[in-house]
Design an enzyme around this catalytic site. Structure first.
Site, short mmCIF file in Angstrom:
data_model
loop_
_atom_site.label_atom_id
_atom_site.label_comp_id
_atom_site.label_asym_id
_atom_site.label_seq_id
_atom_site.Cartn_x
_atom_site.Cartn_y
_atom_site.Cartn_z
N CYS A 127 0.72 -0.96 0.00
CA CYS A 127 -0.10 0.08 -0.12
C CYS A 127 0.91 1.22 -0.13
O CYS A 127 1.42 1.71 0.91
CB CYS A 127 -0.70 -0.03 1.11
SG CYS A 127 -1.79 1.47 1.54
N CYS A 130 -0.19 4.12 2.27
CA CYS A 130 -0.05 3.83 3.67
C CYS A 130 1.15 4.07 4.11
O CYS A 130 1.60 4.59 5.14
CB CYS A 130 -0.74 2.51 4.11
SG CYS A 130 -2.09 1.98 3.47
N ASP A 131 2.24 3.41 3.27
CA ASP A 131 3.67 3.55 3.83
C ASP A 131 4.65 4.23 2.83
O ASP A 131 5.77 4.35 3.24
CB ASP A 131 3.90 1.90 3.54
CG ASP A 131 3.19 0.89 4.33
OD1 ASP A 131 2.75 1.79 5.34
OD2 ASP A 131 3.14 -0.32 3.89
#
Ligand code: NAP
Length: 302
Positions: A127, A130-131
């Protein structure tokens, strides 16, 4: 006893809940992770009719709040099995409903390479939104050639120093609009006709080996790898009540009914041509409406 039990709190499941609650039904949603499904990870949505631009997080949160306001019950439990009698067994409890809507979406596909599971969070991610922030001014690679991979590469190019985009063919599956944006980015290097053959490092990912279609191998130093090679459904647990296709998606003649009366399907987890937010929302509203109508017909016959 619930009127409608919905498995999955992604766009399809939440939309089913919205329609069912507005029809005064008693609704339970069972979700194994968190609300929002995969769309919560989309940096921005630009192809939802009527909305110029919105982040996936805002879209999912608005939908969740809309449903919460109507008094839905959401329990965070993992469904293990459902029966023809519409009893749903989770890892914690068992529930009974008059109708069930399966809206479990899909999960990120893995490369199935040695160390892949061990280094999730240690250089490997599924992701980018997200990261991605962990890789400011670093070197990252994205693997895949669909919308997710191409969008991830574009997104990461604004954070990382350099982005390699590795794809197994020389044609992208992603929409042309994203591919043209990709090609304008100076810090994205395309590695085409290539797959990742090994993940190397000590306690975390440090290097990847790439195998070209001509069998030449090359090792590149990277800080992070974003795997975006598609999705898999998680429907084996339902195969006693639904029919699955060869890829594990739930078959439905009309896109709503399964082979079991009172058990319906909606969203990415069903066999379909287009897996997008628009179609998930459409599926969710249809599944709930048909479930409600069939429940009414059954009651009228009594
Ligand atoms: P996808 O469209 O299925 O693309 C997966 C990509 O990974 C393909 O390019 C495929 O290569 C490659 N691939 C598959 N298995 C591989 C393997 N084992 N090793 C190396 N490469 C592999 O998946 P996605 O990009 O996650 O998108 C899923 C769905 O969501 C699609 O319907 C997509 O349109 C939708 N989506 C839409 C948006 C948007 O509308 N903005 C954004 C994201 C996703 P091949 O091309 O050679 O098969």
């Amino acid at each position: 006893m619930y009127d409608i039990l919905i498995i999955g709190a992604g766009p399809a499941g939440l939309t089913s809940a919205l329609y069912a609650l507005r029809a005064n039904k008693k609704v339970l949603i069972l979700e194994q992770k968190n609300y929002g499904g995969q769309i919560i990870n989309a940096e921005k949505i630009e192809n939802y009719p009527g909305i110029l631009e919105i982040s996936g997080f805002d879209f999912a949160t608005n939908l969740y709040n809309q449903v919460k306001k109507l008094g839905v019950t959401i329990k965070y439990e993992t469904v293990e099995k459902i029966t023809e009698e519409k009893i749903v067994q989770t890892n914690q409890n068992s529930y009974k409903a008059k109708a069930i809507i399966i809206a479990t979406g899909t999960e990120a596909k893995k490369l199935n390479l040695v160390n892949e599971n061990k280094w999730i969070g240690k250089g490997i991610s599924y992701c980018a939104t997200c990261d991605g922030a962990f890789f400011k001014d670093k070197i990252v690679a994205v693997n895949g050639g669909g919308n997710t991979a191409v969008e991830d590469a574009i997104y990461l190019s604004d954070i990382a120093k350099k982005v390699y985009l590795i794809h197994r063919r020389d044609k992208f599956r992603a929409e042309d609009k994203y591919v043209s944006q990709l090609k304008k980015k100076k810090n994205i290097e395309l590695i085409l006709n290539a797959t990742i053959s090994s993940l190397n490092g000590n306690n975390q990912l440090e290097k990847i080996t790439i195998k070209k279609n001509d069998n030449q191998e090359e090792t590149i130093q990277i800080d992070g790898l974003f795997i975006a090679i598609g999705q898999n459904p998680q429907n084996d647990r339902f195969k006693n009540v639904v029919e699955l296709n060869e890829k594990g998606y739930i078959k439905s003649q009309d896109g709503v009914h399964t082979k079991t009366k009172g058990i319906y399907v909606a969203g990415d987890t069903r066999e379909k041509i287009l897996r997008q937010l628009t179609t998930a929302i459409s599926d969710g509203s249809l599944a709930a409406t048909i479930a409600i109508n069939e429940m009414k017909e059954k009651d009228e016959k009594k």
